[in-house]
Scaffold this motif. Structure first.
Motif, PDB file in Angstrom:
ATOM      1  N   VAL A 189       1.175  -1.437   0.136  1.00 57.33           N
ATOM      2  CA  VAL A 189       0.070   0.594   0.000  1.00 57.33           C
ATOM      3  C   VAL A 189       0.840   1.417  -0.051  1.00 57.33           C
ATOM      4  O   VAL A 189       2.037   1.494   0.630  1.00 57.33           O
ATOM      5  N   ALA A 190       0.833   1.717  -0.841  1.00 58.94           N
ATOM      6  CA  ALA A 190       1.608   3.414  -1.010  1.00 58.94           C
ATOM      7  C   ALA A 190       0.428   4.344  -0.741  1.00 58.94           C
ATOM      8  O   ALA A 190       0.121   5.008  -1.491  1.00 58.94           O
ATOM      9  N   PRO A 191       0.965   5.684   0.233  1.00 63.41           N
ATOM     10  CA  PRO A 191       0.439   6.002   0.454  1.00 63.41           C
ATOM     11  C   PRO A 191       1.419   7.507   0.295  1.00 63.41           C
ATOM     12  O   PRO A 191       2.500   7.450  -0.390  1.00 63.41           O
ATOM     13  N   GLY A 192       0.492   8.681  -0.052  1.00 62.39           N
ATOM     14  CA  GLY A 192       1.171   9.962  -0.406  1.00 62.39           C
ATOM     15  C   GLY A 192       1.089  10.929   0.277  1.00 62.39           C
ATOM     16  O   GLY A 192       1.339  10.235   1.417  1.00 62.39           O
ATOM     17  N   VAL A 193       1.234  12.362   0.449  1.00 61.47           N
ATOM     18  CA  VAL A 193       0.515  13.693   1.369  1.00 61.47           C
ATOM     19  C   VAL A 193       0.623  12.821   2.957  1.00 61.47           C
ATOM     20  O   VAL A 193      -1.182  12.867   2.097  1.00 61.47           O
ATOM     21  N   THR A 194       0.541  12.059   3.661  1.00 63.41           N
ATOM     22  CA  THR A 194      -0.078  11.744   4.982  1.00 63.41           C
ATOM     23  C   THR A 194       0.153  13.009   6.014  1.00 63.41           C
ATOM     24  O   THR A 194       0.946  12.560   6.171  1.00 63.41           O
ATOM     25  N   ARG A 195      -0.450  12.576   6.341  1.00 62.89           N
ATOM     26  CA  ARG A 195      -0.868  13.403   8.361  1.00 62.89           C
ATOM     27  C   ARG A 195      -0.259  12.764   9.254  1.00 62.89           C
ATOM     28  O   ARG A 195      -0.737  11.888   9.130  1.00 62.89           O
ATOM     29  N   ASN A 196       0.888  13.078   9.531  1.00 64.62           N
ATOM     30  CA  ASN A 196       1.193  12.435  10.511  1.00 64.62           C
ATOM     31  C   ASN A 196       2.346  12.475  11.671  1.00 64.62           C
ATOM     32  O   ASN A 196       3.440  11.955  12.584  1.00 64.62           O
ATOM     33  N   GLY A 197       2.030  14.136  12.277  1.00 66.07           N
ATOM     34  CA  GLY A 197       1.836  14.531  13.263  1.00 66.07           C
ATOM     35  C   GLY A 197       3.053  14.820  13.352  1.00 66.07           C
ATOM     36  O   GLY A 197       3.935  15.997  13.958  1.00 66.07           O
ATOM     37  N   ASN A 198       3.548  15.236  11.264  1.00 66.20           N
ATOM     38  CA  ASN A 198       5.149  16.406  11.266  1.00 66.20           C
ATOM     39  C   ASN A 198       4.661  17.779  11.446  1.00 66.20           C
ATOM     40  O   ASN A 198       3.505  18.382  11.196  1.00 66.20           O
ATOM     41  N   PRO A 199       5.674  18.933  12.098  1.00 65.84           N
ATOM     42  CA  PRO A 199       5.075  19.753  12.374  1.00 65.84           C
ATOM     43  C   PRO A 199       4.445  20.785  11.735  1.00 65.84           C
ATOM     44  O   PRO A 199       4.094  21.943  10.639  1.00 65.84           O
ATOM     45  N   VAL A 200       5.081  20.804  10.667  1.00 62.92           N
ATOM     46  CA  VAL A 200       4.732  20.967   8.867  1.00 62.92           C
ATOM     47  C   VAL A 200       3.641  21.326   8.703  1.00 62.92           C
ATOM     48  O   VAL A 200       2.643  21.899   7.610  1.00 62.92           O
ATOM     49  N   PHE A 201       2.511  20.119   8.913  1.00 65.41           N
ATOM     50  CA  PHE A 201       1.085  20.065   9.395  1.00 65.41           C
ATOM     51  C   PHE A 201       0.032  21.330  10.061  1.00 65.41           C
ATOM     52  O   PHE A 201      -0.747  21.292   8.978  1.00 65.41           O
ATOM     53  N   ASP A 202       1.724  21.875  10.128  1.00 67.49           N
ATOM     54  CA  ASP A 202       0.665  23.010  11.066  1.00 67.49           C
ATOM     55  C   ASP A 202       0.550  23.987  10.474  1.00 67.49           C
ATOM     56  O   ASP A 202       0.099  25.212  10.873  1.00 67.49           O
ATOM     57  N   VAL A 203       1.147  24.142   8.975  1.00 64.24           N
ATOM     58  CA  VAL A 203       1.592  24.911   8.376  1.00 64.24           C
ATOM     59  C   VAL A 203       0.564  25.609   7.807  1.00 64.24           C
ATOM     60  O   VAL A 203       1.234  24.606   6.971  1.00 64.24           O
ATOM     61  N   PRO A 204      -0.316  26.063   7.556  1.00 65.30           N
ATOM     62  CA  PRO A 204      -1.331  26.362   6.476  1.00 65.30           C
ATOM     63  C   PRO A 204      -1.110  26.452   4.923  1.00 65.30           C
ATOM     64  O   PRO A 204      -1.059  26.102   3.886  1.00 65.30           O
ATOM     65  N   GLU A 205       0.337  27.454   4.598  1.00 66.11           N
ATOM     66  CA  GLU A 205       1.061  27.298   3.406  1.00 66.11           C
ATOM     67  C   GLU A 205       1.177  26.059   2.786  1.00 66.11           C
ATOM     68  O   GLU A 205       0.840  25.716   1.730  1.00 66.11           O
ATOM     69  N   ALA A 206       1.973  25.583   3.763  1.00 64.66           N
ATOM     70  CA  ALA A 206       2.482  24.151   3.587  1.00 64.66           C
ATOM     71  C   ALA A 206       1.338  23.638   3.069  1.00 64.66           C
ATOM     72  O   ALA A 206       1.328  22.853   1.914  1.00 64.66           O
ATOM     73  N   VAL A 207       0.236  22.838   3.977  1.00 58.82           N
ATOM     74  CA  VAL A 207      -0.674  22.442   3.482  1.00 58.82           C
ATOM     75  C   VAL A 207      -0.975  22.236   2.703  1.00 58.82           C
ATOM     76  O   VAL A 207      -1.173  21.809   1.619  1.00 58.82           O
ATOM     77  N   GLU A 208      -1.717  23.644   2.267  1.00 62.62           N
ATOM     78  CA  GLU A 208      -2.036  23.902   0.507  1.00 62.62           C
ATOM     79  C   GLU A 208      -1.209  23.464  -0.538  1.00 62.62           C
ATOM     80  O   GLU A 208      -1.941  22.841  -1.359  1.00 62.62           O
TER      81      GLU A 208
END
Length: 254
Positions: A189-208
């Motif tokens: 099973v190959a996930p793509g970009v998946t929320r994993n607790g990394n601080p980058v997922f708290d940055v709206p611009e990066a998430v966008e």
């Protein structure tokens, strides 16, 4: 989804992220789940507590992967936990190789030590975990390896990581042929970009920016991947083996 009551499962790297969601989903479907962790025993304990609160069964197994004796430590804990829960005779019905580490450095900054760690945890450990698991896995078992969309989608800062995940995919292809006579399926099973607790997922611009990679214009959630794993663990997936399942949310569509 299929009823996993009476089944046993081991999910490596299950104290957070995709592993945690997978452990909780398999337990919700009725399996007794061994929640493996490498270093965060408290987080793994929280996963077990959540599963038990929801009416499921689980226990923790601690083992640092990629070091000498890792497989013995893992399976000693696993078998003790199965015995404690009265499931020793059932063996291990479902194995999810999820634990892994990423590189996150430019090719020129990848050291031999980092490369060796990536190979040891991401490729060597799954191979020998499967090898050991087959001693106690009944016919009709399930092996699900978590790969990565980066085996098909380039990221120069993860060359070594992607190499190890390519190796994981070969486990599914070749073991599927080997284990077919026993009715054991082996898939990737190959996930793509998946929320994993990394601080980058708290940055709206990066998430966008990351969300724009998906056909659905959002990032993946751990539960998105856990649902795919649960399907492969069920009887409904009995005719799927040696497969690469794209769970990137359409990222690989281009």
């Amino acid at each position: 989804m299929g009823d996993l009551t009476g089944k046993t499962a081991l999910v490596t790297g299950a104290s957070r992220g995709i592993g945690r969601a997978t452990a909780e989903r398999l337990a919700a479907d009725g399996a007794l789940v061994a929640v493996h962790y490498g270093s965060d025993a408290a987080a793994a304990g929280e996963v077990v507590a959540r599963i038990e609160k929801a009416g499921g069964q689980a226990f923790t197994v601690g083992a640092t992967l990629g070091v000498a004796g890792d497989i013995d430590t893992l399976f000693t804990g696993l078998e003790a936990g199965l015995d404690e829960h009265g499931a020793g005779g059932a063996g291990l019905g479902i194995l999810v190789n999820n634990a892994g580490v990423m590189g996150g450095v430019a090719p020129e900054d990848t050291t031999p030590a980092l490369f060796d760690e990536l190979v040891a945890v991401n490729a060597k450990a799954p191979f020998f975990i499967i090898q050991r698991a087959l001693r106690i896995m009944p016919d009709g078992g399930r092996v699900i390896n978590i790969s990565s969309g980066l085996t098909r989608f380039a990221n120069p800062n993860e060359i070594a990581y992607a190499m190890t995940k390519g190796a994981v995919e070969m486990l599914a292809l070749h073991y599927a042929k080997y284990l077919g006579p026993r009715g054991i399926t082996v898939n990737s099973v190959a996930p793509g970009v998946t929320r994993n607790g990394n601080p980058v997922f708290d940055v709206p611009e990066a998430v966008e920016q990351m969300a724009a990679l998906s056909a659905f214009h959002r990032i993946g959630e751990p539960g998105d991947i856990a649902d795919v794993v649960a399907f492969l663990a069920s009887d409904e997936a009995r005719w799927i083996t040696g497969a690469f399942l794209d769970a990137t949310g359409g990222t690989l569509a281009g």
